[in-house]
Structures are given as C-alpha cells and as structure tokens.
Design an enzyme around this catalytic site. Sequence first.
Site, PDB file in Angstrom:
ATOM      1  N   ASP A 147       0.824  -1.199   0.000  1.00 12.53           N
ATOM      2  CA  ASP A 147       0.000   0.000   0.000  1.00 12.53           C
ATOM      3  C   ASP A 147       0.863   1.256   0.000  1.00 12.53           C
ATOM      4  O   ASP A 147       1.893   1.319   0.688  1.00 12.53           O
ATOM      5  CB  ASP A 147      -0.898  -0.014   1.246  1.00 12.53           C
ATOM      6  CG  ASP A 147      -1.818   1.182   1.317  1.00 12.53           C
ATOM      7  OD1 ASP A 147      -2.758   1.246   0.514  1.00 12.53           O
ATOM      8  OD2 ASP A 147      -1.586   2.056   2.173  1.00 12.53           O
TER       9      ASP A 147
ATOM     10  N   GLU B  98      13.462 -15.741  -0.960  1.00 12.35           N
ATOM     11  CA  GLU B  98      13.638 -16.938  -0.128  1.00 12.35           C
ATOM     12  C   GLU B  98      12.422 -17.864  -0.224  1.00 12.35           C
ATOM     13  O   GLU B  98      12.527 -19.068   0.004  1.00 12.35           O
ATOM     14  CB  GLU B  98      13.841 -16.542   1.332  1.00 12.35           C
ATOM     15  CG  GLU B  98      15.104 -15.752   1.629  1.00 12.35           C
ATOM     16  CD  GLU B  98      15.143 -15.302   3.084  1.00 12.35           C
ATOM     17  OE1 GLU B  98      14.487 -15.954   3.933  1.00 12.35           O
ATOM     18  OE2 GLU B  98      15.815 -14.294   3.369  1.00 12.35           O
TER      19      GLU B  98
END
Length: 523
Positions: free
Chosen positions: A205, A247
């Site tokens: 956001d 990851e």
Amino acid sequence: MSASEPDWWRSAAIYQVYVRSFADGDGDGTGDLSGVRTRLPYLAELGVDALWFTPWYVSPLADGGYDVADYRAIDPAFGTLSEAEKLIAEARQLGIRTIVDIVPNHVSDQHVWFRAALAARPGGPERALFHFRRGRGTDGERPPNDWESEFGGPAWTRVPDGEWYLHLFAPEQPDLNWAHPAVRREHEEILRFWFERGVAGVRIDSAALLAKDAYLPDFAPGRDPHPYVDRDELHDIYRSWRAVADEYDGIFVGEVWLPDSERFARYLRPDELHTAFNLSFLACPWDAERLRRTIDETLAEHAPVGAPATWVLCNHDVTRTVTRYGREDTGFDFATKAFGTPTDLGLGTRRARAAALLSLALPGSVYVYQGEELGLPEAEIPRDRIQDPMHFRSGGTDPGRDGCRVPLPWTGAPPAAEPWLPPPADWDAYAADRQAADPDSMLTFYRRALRLRRTEPGFGDGPLTWLPHPSGVLAFARQDGLVCVVNLGADQVALPAHDSVLLTSGPLEGGGLPRDTAAWLRA
C-alpha cells in the site's frame, strides 16, 4: 496459464477480496474468512488465479483496515489466524494463490508501538519510530510544516505534551519513521511471517510514500526531490524486501501513483518489485485515442526492466466501472467526486463489458475487484451511514469510498442481519445466484472471458501488435492469431478479417461491431 508455473504472476488474473464486504459466514452483517471459504468454489469457477485480500489484520477500522494494530493476528470480526491459514491452503488446493496487503507507511494509533510512543516523554526512543516534532509558533501551537493529509486537512496532530506527530492519512494512522532500523527489521519479519503461512505475494500500500526528508521541510511545488513522494531511499528498502521474497518464491505488487514513467519503472527493476498497479489505465476516460496512448506508455515504461504490465479497472478506493463509464466524465479523479452525479447505468454497463474484454486481452496480469463480475454499480450511501474518513475530512463534500464497498449480493433473499453498509433497494437484481442461471448476465460473461483467457495460449504476458482500424476503434493482435477489437466510436464498424468469433461483450449487428462493444476474434 498453469497454476504451477513459476512465473504465474506475469499473466495472472487476480481477484481483489475486500473481506468486510465479500461474504458473511456467521450472519452478523460483516464479511469474514468463513464466508470467503464457502465461496472458494465460486471463485474457482470464475477462473481466477489468485486472490488479493485487503487488510484482514486486527484494526480499529478507522480507515477500512488500513490502520493496522497487529500484523500477526486476524481481526476477530473476520476470524482467526488458524482460519486464515486454512483459507490459504484450501484456495491453493483449487489452484488459487493468496496475496496479502501490507501497509508500511503507517500503523494504527492503537498499535503497541504508538501507544508506547504516546506514553513516552518527548525525545524518548519510543517516539523515534514515528515522526514527532515540536510545533512552530511561540508556544508550538502550529504544525511543524505545511504538509496536507491525503484525506484533507493538516498532516499533523498535536498530543497533550505539546508535540505533534505526522500522518499523511487520517490522525488514527501515524506515519512510521523508515530511517529507523527497527522499522525495517519489523517489516522484514512481517513478510517472513506471512510467506511462511503460504501466501504467494504481497501487495504494498502507498508504496512510494514511506521515506521522508529528514528535515521535514515545507512543501514547495516542483521541489526535487519531493519531501515524501518517490524518494531514492525507497529503492534500498525494496531491495531488502525482494531478498526476503526470493527466499520463498514470493512476489510483490506495488501501489505506485507516479506520473513520471522513468521513475515508475525504477520500482520494477529485477531486484525490486515484480509488478505495480497501472493506475493511469484505471483513471483513463472512455476514449480510444487516450486509451491507446495510455496502453502504449504503460508497455513502454515496463519494457526496459522486463516487467509485465498490470491492468485494473476498479478497486476498493475508486468509483465502480459501471457507474464511472455511465457518466459524462468517464475518467476518475478523487477531486471530482460528488454526490448526485447523473449516471446512465445502461450505457455504463455496456462500456464496462467492453472494457473487461479490453483489459483481459492486454499483455500482462489483470486484477478484478469483487462485484465487477456482477456488474455492480456504485451505491450512494445515506449520509448518516457513511463511514469513510475521506468524507468527514472533506467537510462532507466528498461522498467517500463506501459506495464501492457495499457487501456483495449473493442471493435475492434478504440477509440474515443488516449489512454493515446498507445495500441499495434494487441490489437483489444483481444477485450472484440469479446471474449464474442467466446466459446473458455479467457473471456468465466474466466466466466465459476468464475461461478463454486461461485456456488460450495467446493471452497473458507477451507482445501486442496494433492493427489498422477506423477512428474511435482499438484493434490489436496477440499471439496465436488472437485479435481484440473495441469500438468506442459513435457508429457501427466492420470486424477485421477473421476465422471465428470467440466472444463479444454484446450482440453483433449484421456481422458488424456496434458502438461501446468489444470482440475477441481468431484471425
């Protein structure tokens, strides 16, 4: 597009879920996670690849959940963390991934960090996590600078000990100090928390607002760099986020409102965000020349960094497509929203259907806001029921954003409890169960379009080639002989040479394409 592809996000159709208004599972008038879980088969039949959930975290809901008090817990009104984990897993079994919303610019004033900051003395370490300053004037009675809130009014609120704190949005949303290492560490841990629970991505956001000029100077038009928009420090933040996402094979989509295409593209470099919302397309009027220019500019700004474009017609902040396209001004600007704007819903619906085929045919990924597949119009909320802070901060002149957040009508029957926002009297005409049985409904149309988009290899990411076309018409070819034609002109036009018609947004007339109608063809 196969749900197992590693680059699924480059071509995905993603459905935005505003949890509070999607589906009410426990009958209390507020949408919740149990409601979403019961509607997963509906979403699978619709044909979407992922769900983007607006914030479902613990929140006082001063700004619809974008005032987060605890990122590691689900708001009790929506359910529990365990239920969120079940929802993520059940959706994935249906081939649907989950994207969560992170709000890094600010937190709720009920967040443990901010409560500690208020309890601390001026200059204490707790306040260093935010932007606390002494005011100007003899007794510090004026705000530290002249910045305005995005919701109107000053961007500063004074606390009892005399200091002021910064909030670019509502006073209940204090801005975090992203120059503080603890703020960066905390958000990286929040990312890991949700990736470990199986989410496939994160929507960011207000992604261009985090970093602030350390001196917090007054705003000067044309100042370069801007004191709080698109500062260079942001890119180091997002590189560290990208390392976390990699990851887990996670992806990012940023909310980046920037007019400078070169600056915009920097956020999409290979070691930063994967995608960013194309908000210029969302705000573009229903005009062939301007839409083509917006499409060309979007593809051009993404090309140097190899990122796919992201197309969206509507979201939880803007006027619904059916209503916007039925007005004299078919663009979108927060500053022009007003009560009682005349709207031709028949015209708007016809254009919204055509716009759906346009957006779904463009290269890259596409987002569909809940209720767009039902053709829902913007609801005009009675003034005494409006909850959006934009309305109140405007002094009551802005109708706010609640009109696109009214709970979805699943059936024509009255709800078990009064919804948190009142639905219009004719809402049952848009009910999903009625539309599912209607071969000409907006829902049936969206199902067909999304099914074709998923099964036809020419859609999604890839090249676009413009075709010769009359004035007021957009026509382009994708791969494998797919052609999209949209008539935005005043008169019917002939279709280009083709072997078959895959789908149209409305009936053809004597083999020609009427105004405000789109067609997908096989050439």
